[in-house]
Design an enzyme around this catalytic site. Structure first.
Site, PDB file in Angstrom:
ATOM      1  N   ASN A  12      40.376  95.915  18.030  1.00  0.00           N
ATOM      2  CA  ASN A  12      40.893  95.745  19.383  1.00  0.00           C
ATOM      3  C   ASN A  12      39.767  95.150  20.219  1.00  0.00           C
ATOM      4  O   ASN A  12      38.797  95.841  20.525  1.00  0.00           O
ATOM      5  CB  ASN A  12      41.322  97.114  19.932  1.00  0.00           C
ATOM      6  CG  ASN A  12      41.693  97.066  21.399  1.00  0.00           C
ATOM      7  OD1 ASN A  12      41.845  95.997  21.975  1.00  0.00           O
ATOM      8  ND2 ASN A  12      41.840  98.244  22.000  1.00  0.00           N
ATOM      9  N   LYS A  14      39.857  94.229  23.262  1.00  0.00           N
ATOM     10  CA  LYS A  14      39.924  94.587  24.689  1.00  0.00           C
ATOM     11  C   LYS A  14      39.702  93.329  25.539  1.00  0.00           C
ATOM     12  O   LYS A  14      40.104  92.245  25.116  1.00  0.00           O
ATOM     13  CB  LYS A  14      38.923  95.706  24.989  1.00  0.00           C
ATOM     14  CG  LYS A  14      39.080  96.882  24.020  1.00  0.00           C
ATOM     15  CD  LYS A  14      38.295  98.096  24.388  1.00  0.00           C
ATOM     16  CE  LYS A  14      38.528  99.186  23.351  1.00  0.00           C
ATOM     17  NZ  LYS A  14      37.872 100.443  23.670  1.00  0.00           N
ATOM     18  N   HIS A  99      47.301 102.400  24.690  1.00  0.00           N
ATOM     19  CA  HIS A  99      45.861 102.653  24.576  1.00  0.00           C
ATOM     20  C   HIS A  99      45.416 103.509  25.764  1.00  0.00           C
ATOM     21  O   HIS A  99      45.935 103.364  26.869  1.00  0.00           O
ATOM     22  CB  HIS A  99      45.093 101.325  24.550  1.00  0.00           C
ATOM     23  CG  HIS A  99      43.664 101.510  24.172  1.00  0.00           C
ATOM     24  ND1 HIS A  99      42.725 101.974  25.068  1.00  0.00           N
ATOM     25  CD2 HIS A  99      43.022 101.356  22.994  1.00  0.00           C
ATOM     26  CE1 HIS A  99      41.551 102.076  24.445  1.00  0.00           C
ATOM     27  NE2 HIS A  99      41.712 101.703  23.175  1.00  0.00           N
ATOM     28  N   GLU A 101      42.986 103.325  27.631  1.00  0.00           N
ATOM     29  CA  GLU A 101      42.534 102.550  28.794  1.00  0.00           C
ATOM     30  C   GLU A 101      43.729 102.091  29.633  1.00  0.00           C
ATOM     31  O   GLU A 101      43.641 101.999  30.849  1.00  0.00           O
ATOM     32  CB  GLU A 101      41.667 101.368  28.329  1.00  0.00           C
ATOM     33  CG  GLU A 101      40.302 101.866  27.857  1.00  0.00           C
ATOM     34  CD  GLU A 101      39.656 101.047  26.757  1.00  0.00           C
ATOM     35  OE1 GLU A 101      40.068  99.896  26.527  1.00  0.00           O
ATOM     36  OE2 GLU A 101      38.724 101.580  26.117  1.00  0.00           O
ATOM     37  N   GLU A 169      43.024 108.230  18.839  1.00  0.00           N
ATOM     38  CA  GLU A 169      41.768 107.853  19.476  1.00  0.00           C
ATOM     39  C   GLU A 169      41.389 108.924  20.500  1.00  0.00           C
ATOM     40  O   GLU A 169      41.902 108.902  21.638  1.00  0.00           O
ATOM     41  CB  GLU A 169      41.913 106.501  20.183  1.00  0.00           C
ATOM     42  CG  GLU A 169      42.264 105.364  19.241  1.00  0.00           C
ATOM     43  CD  GLU A 169      41.797 104.011  19.775  1.00  0.00           C
ATOM     44  OE1 GLU A 169      41.178 103.277  18.998  1.00  0.00           O
ATOM     45  OE2 GLU A 169      42.030 103.706  20.955  1.00  0.00           O
ATOM     46  N   GLY A 175      34.007 104.168  22.812  1.00  0.00           N
ATOM     47  CA  GLY A 175      32.901 103.458  23.454  1.00  0.00           C
ATOM     48  C   GLY A 175      31.700 104.322  23.786  1.00  0.00           C
ATOM     49  O   GLY A 175      30.813 103.910  24.533  1.00  0.00           O
ATOM     50  N   SER A 214      34.487 104.816  18.336  1.00  0.00           N
ATOM     51  CA  SER A 214      33.111 104.683  17.839  1.00  0.00           C
ATOM     52  C   SER A 214      33.011 104.543  16.317  1.00  0.00           C
ATOM     53  O   SER A 214      32.055 105.026  15.704  1.00  0.00           O
ATOM     54  CB  SER A 214      32.234 105.837  18.340  1.00  0.00           C
ATOM     55  OG  SER A 214      32.163 105.817  19.754  1.00  0.00           O
TER      56      SER A 214
END
Ligand code: 13P
Length: 256
Positions: A12, A14, A99, A101, A169, A175, A214
């Site tokens: 991904n 992003k 996701h 985010e 996730e 991240g 990660s």
């Protein structure tokens, strides 16, 4: 791993990547051409601006190209949005929905994520539905409750092992360089497998459940060897072809 389930290693990107980055996609598309591609699928989800060029670059490669989000409607007055049909029209094959985010930045709910997954499937795209707990939810012992609620709310009733992939996730692992222990991953994935099997029977038993957060070359083998982990959804480490391919190639040892 899940017996008789073909793993998927997905990247991904992003909001990263311009035309210069197409070199990385080209390198990945070449790097996945070996025998391993018969046993392991690979996918990169670049930003929408690169989708059409990326699929053209990968025409003679087993690397799939997908998108990072789609609108829940097929078309209409939704400025700035992209429909599942538009992704399919660019020869995209998968789309990430829900996701964390997007759940955070755009207040996306389970209900909306489910509608997006339905739209994706209607356009014959595979929906990669993301779920995962926050740090506070884990600390307060709510992880499995959150996963249960998100699975129930985000996954459409006609999901099957072909049209749907689940990506676990943990929000706090995205991240940050932090990852859950293998035991924590095993517990979460076994729980999701049981929930999916209860609801979807055989289809749930073979629906792929990716781990994301990660993942890097140094931890890929350990994470992807855990029971019921059927691949990875990789953010930062998917931007560099060498890192993505190192993660993908971890399967040559896992499957040996
Ligand atoms: P990182 O691999 O950068 O932690 O991101 C994971 C992720 O959000 C993939 O969707």
């Amino acid at each position: 791993m899940t017996p008789n389930v073909r793993p998927l290693v997905a990247g991904n990107w992003k909001m990263n990547g311009t035309r210069d980055s197409l070199d990385q996609i080209k390198a990945i598309s070449e790097g996945v051409k070996g025998d391993l591609s018969e046993k392991v699928e690979s996918l990169i989800c670049p930003p929408a601006t690169l989708l059409y060029v990326a699929t053209a670059l990968c025409e003679d490669s087993p690397l799939w190209i997908g998108a990072q989000d789609c609108h829940q409607n097929a078309s209409g007055a939704h400025t700035g949005e992209i429909s599942a049909d538009m992704i399919a029209d660019c020869f995209g094959t998968h789309v990430i929905v829900g996701h964390s985010e997007r759940r955070t930045d755009h207040a996306e709910t389970d209900h909306l994520v489910r509608a997006k997954a339905i739209a994706a499937n209607a356009a014959e795209l595979t929906a990669i539905i993301c779920i995962g707990e926050t740090a506070d939810e884990r600390k307060s012992g709510q992880t499995l409750d959150i996963l249960k609620r998100q699975l129930a709310g985000s996954v459409p009733d006609d999901a099957n092992a072909e049209n749907t992939v689940i990506a676990y996730e943990p929000v706090w692992a995205i991240g940050t360089g932090l990852t859950p222990t293998s035991e924590n991953v095993a517990e979460a994935h076994a729980f999701m497998r049981a929930e999916l099997t209860r609801r979807f029977g055989d289809e749930g038993a073979k629906m792929r459940i990716l781990y994301g957060g990660s993942v890097k070359p140094s931890n890929a083998k350990e994470l992807m060897s855990v029971d019921n982990v059927d691949g990875a959804l990789i953010g930062g480490a998917s931007l560099k072809a060498s890192d993505f391919l190192a993660i993908y190639n971890a399967y040559s040892e896992i499957l040996a």
